[in-house]
Design an enzyme around this catalytic site. Structure first.
Site, PDB file in Angstrom:
ATOM      1  N   ASN A 173     -23.120  -3.907  45.444  1.00 57.16           N
ATOM      2  CA  ASN A 173     -23.693  -4.789  44.420  1.00 57.16           C
ATOM      3  C   ASN A 173     -22.946  -4.682  43.094  1.00 57.16           C
ATOM      4  OD1 ASN A 173     -25.839  -5.545  46.150  1.00 57.16           O
ATOM      5  ND2 ASN A 173     -26.916  -3.656  45.648  1.00 57.16           N
ATOM      6  N   HIS A 219     -38.293  -8.183  46.297  1.00 55.37           N
ATOM      7  CA  HIS A 219     -37.770  -6.853  46.613  1.00 55.37           C
ATOM      8  C   HIS A 219     -38.891  -5.847  46.921  1.00 55.37           C
ATOM      9  CE1 HIS A 219     -35.708  -2.988  45.565  1.00 55.37           C
ATOM     10  NE2 HIS A 219     -34.674  -3.608  46.084  1.00 55.37           N
ATOM     11  N   GLU A 242     -38.139 -12.861  41.872  1.00 53.16           N
ATOM     12  CA  GLU A 242     -36.776 -12.470  41.536  1.00 53.16           C
ATOM     13  C   GLU A 242     -36.054 -13.687  40.972  1.00 53.16           C
ATOM     14  OE1 GLU A 242     -34.562 -10.315  44.551  1.00 53.16           O
ATOM     15  OE2 GLU A 242     -36.416  -9.481  45.338  1.00 53.16           O
ATOM     16  N   SER A 256     -32.375 -10.973  46.675  1.00 57.17           N
ATOM     17  CA  SER A 256     -31.363  -9.986  47.052  1.00 57.17           C
ATOM     18  C   SER A 256     -30.884 -10.121  48.488  1.00 57.17           C
ATOM     19  CB  SER A 256     -31.878  -8.575  46.801  1.00 57.17           C
ATOM     20  OG  SER A 256     -33.177  -8.403  47.303  1.00 57.17           O
ATOM     21  N   ASP A 266     -37.673 -10.583  37.869  1.00 55.62           N
ATOM     22  CA  ASP A 266     -36.774  -9.469  38.181  1.00 55.62           C
ATOM     23  C   ASP A 266     -35.392 -10.078  38.396  1.00 55.62           C
ATOM     24  OD1 ASP A 266     -35.134  -7.707  39.592  1.00 55.62           O
ATOM     25  OD2 ASP A 266     -36.766  -6.828  40.756  1.00 55.62           O
ATOM     26  N   HIS A 277     -30.134  -9.240  40.301  1.00 52.72           N
ATOM     27  CA  HIS A 277     -28.887  -9.794  40.849  1.00 52.72           C
ATOM     28  C   HIS A 277     -28.327 -10.952  40.032  1.00 52.72           C
ATOM     29  CE1 HIS A 277     -29.060  -7.344  44.476  1.00 52.72           C
ATOM     30  NE2 HIS A 277     -30.359  -7.531  44.413  1.00 52.72           N
ATOM     31  N   LYS A 294     -26.240  -2.846  39.299  1.00 47.40           N
ATOM     32  CA  LYS A 294     -25.524  -3.929  39.963  1.00 47.40           C
ATOM     33  C   LYS A 294     -24.355  -4.373  39.089  1.00 47.40           C
ATOM     34  CE  LYS A 294     -29.241  -3.975  42.861  1.00 47.40           C
ATOM     35  NZ  LYS A 294     -30.692  -3.846  42.826  1.00 47.40           N
TER      36      LYS A 294
HETATM   37  C1  LIG Z   1     -31.849  -3.163  43.341  1.00 53.21           C
HETATM   38  C2  LIG Z   1     -33.109  -3.853  43.010  1.00 53.21           C
HETATM   39  C3  LIG Z   1     -34.186  -3.161  42.451  1.00 53.21           C
HETATM   40  C4  LIG Z   1     -34.210  -1.671  42.354  1.00 53.21           C
HETATM   41  O1  LIG Z   1     -33.358  -1.211  41.381  1.00 53.21           O
HETATM   42  P1  LIG Z   1     -32.767   0.272  41.502  1.00 53.21           P
HETATM   43  O2  LIG Z   1     -32.226   0.540  40.143  1.00 53.21           O
HETATM   44  O3  LIG Z   1     -31.742   0.234  42.568  1.00 53.21           O
HETATM   45  O4  LIG Z   1     -33.914   1.170  41.834  1.00 53.21           O
HETATM   46  C5  LIG Z   1     -35.281  -3.887  42.044  1.00 53.21           C
HETATM   47  N1  LIG Z   1     -35.341  -5.224  42.214  1.00 53.21           N
HETATM   48  C6  LIG Z   1     -34.335  -5.911  42.796  1.00 53.21           C
HETATM   49  C7  LIG Z   1     -34.465  -7.375  42.974  1.00 53.21           C
HETATM   50  C8  LIG Z   1     -33.202  -5.237  43.217  1.00 53.21           C
HETATM   51  O5  LIG Z   1     -32.216  -5.898  43.831  1.00 53.21           O
END
Ligand SMILES: *Cc1c(COP(=O)(O)O)cnc(C)c1O
Length: 405
Positions: A64, A150, A189, A193, A218, A221, A253
């Protein structure tokens, strides 16, 4: 790849006699029987988009690290400089003595970059999502989640006392039919993801507003990859002036470090600083990591060249894959899944590609819905045009072979 039975059995023998009260062996065996047992693979060396596994170099198409920032010299040297100034760790939770000027500077830089009032930092995105849902929602509240959100969001919603309602992926009409007035939080999101597609942000915002609920985005990405200055999914969708009630994104990421933030109005952050146990009772992120992440924010804002290169790679990959008749999902982001369906076939494809020096990951249930096993390919600015061509050729060949078995 099949794990070595002999090696596993040797370890499991110790537990066999004390199986109760936890049926660990049975759970593992069931996974194995379904071809879903997971194991970790260890990278012995990493350099740019290359990784060495079992002594062999692979091109990594599973990371990522979308802009290649984890290897960026500016960010690496900022981390080293931060270490010299602040030491290895923060030494305490943020309300004790773990909150430093390095953390505050990063929060302020994010607030300015994204035009939000206030920001707080977490050691991981998983922790940040748990913290938001657990501190805001009580048993009286409802959380409405996109089905494909997620695990860190679903987990918080299903393990917590609040009511959980799942709406069909990106389906505003379905969400609307489930909504109640002023009852809680709608969560989506920005870029999904596992599918790489995007949420209908304007519609989500509108529904939240009409129903007097809050909306959380969230953007793990989207941040850094999409929009002007990498400001994320909202900016990309021409909604740069919209502010979700809760905005969350991660540093692991496109920013290339690790950790996460939650942003919103001042009272949200003040409330969480007071009431979020996940925040209050956890050692704060190392200040050196905050220093490195600040350098990452500054670099990412002006990384238009890396974003343009990445966009070019995505375009080339999609054109080539379509010509080869590969089952691409409709994604304009660096997440380019190939929908295979059957878990065994997805695994076989991944194994065949790995044998050709391309590291791709088969994503299987329960991470994705049953019958939608896939290869999740991620492209990064660390790849070259040649890497993408190599990928398309190898995929086309492996796909043909897997059709003929
Ligand atoms: C990776 C991810 C997370 C978690 O984040 P980390 O820092 O890896 O714990 C939360 N939400 C989404 C959409 C993600 O892709």
């Amino acid at each position: 790849m099949r794990p070595s039975r002999a090696a596993n059995n040797r370890n499991w023998d110790r537990f066999a006699v004390t199986e109760a009260p936890f049926a660990l062996l049975a759970a593992l065996q069931a996974r194995r029987d379904q071809g879903l047992l997971r194991t970790r693979c260890c990278s012995e060396h990493v350099s740019g988009s290359r990784m060495v596994v079992a002594g062999r170099e692979h091109i990594n198409f599973s990371s990522n690290d979308y802009l290649g920032a984890s290897q960026n010299p500016l960010i690496r040297s900022a981390w080293k400089a931060g270490l010299d100034v602040w030491g290895a760790g923060s030494g305490a939770s943020p309300l004790v003595t773990g909150y430093t000027a390095a953390h505050r500077e990063l929060e302020e830089a994010i607030a300015e970059w994204l035009g939000v009032e206030a920001v707080m930092l977490f050691s991981s995105g998983f922790a940040a999502n748990q913290a938001v849902i657990k501190s805001l929602l009580t048993a009286e509240h409802t959380v409405w989640q996109d089905r494909l959100n997620h695990a860190s969001l679903q987990e918080a919603g299903s393990q917590h006392a609040c009511r959980l309602r799942r709406f069909r992926h990106n389906d505003l009409a379905h969400l609307s039919s489930l909504l109640a007035t002023a009852q809680g939080l709608i969560v989506s999101e920005g870029v999904f993801s596992m599918d790489g597609d995007q949420a209908p942000c304007a519609g989500l915002h509108e529904l939240a507003h009409q129903s007097q609920n809050w909306w959380m985005l969230d953007d793990a990405h989207g941040l850094g990859v999409l929009g002007a200055q990498g400001r994320g999914t909202l900016d990309h969708q021409g909604l740069g002036s919209l502010r979700p009630d809760v905005l969350m994104a991660t540093f692991g990421k496109a920013l290339g470090t690790s950790g996460a933030f939650v942003a919103g109005r001042r009272e949200l952050i003040d409330y969480m600083v007071n009431f979020s146990r996940d925040y209050v009772y956890s050692t704060h992120m190392p200040p050196a990591q905050a220093v490195a992440t600040l350098a990452a924010v500054r670099w990412v804002k002006q990384a238009d060249a890396a974003r343009a290169h990445l966009a070019e790679l995505i375009h080339r990959f999609r054109t080539g894959a379509m010509q080869a008749g590969l089952p691409l999902l409709d994604s304009a982001t660096p997440i380019q899944p190939l929908l295979v369906g059957c878990s065994e076939q997805a695994l076989a494809l991944a194994t065949s590609l790995r044998a050709q020096g391309l590291w791709v990951t088969a994503i299987r249930p329960p991470t994705v819905p049953t019958g939608t096993a896939r290869l999740r390919l991620t492209l990064t600015a660390g790849h070259s045009v040649d890497d993408i061509e190599t990928l398309v050729v190898a995929l086309a060949r492996a796909w043909q072979e897997s059709r003929h078995v």
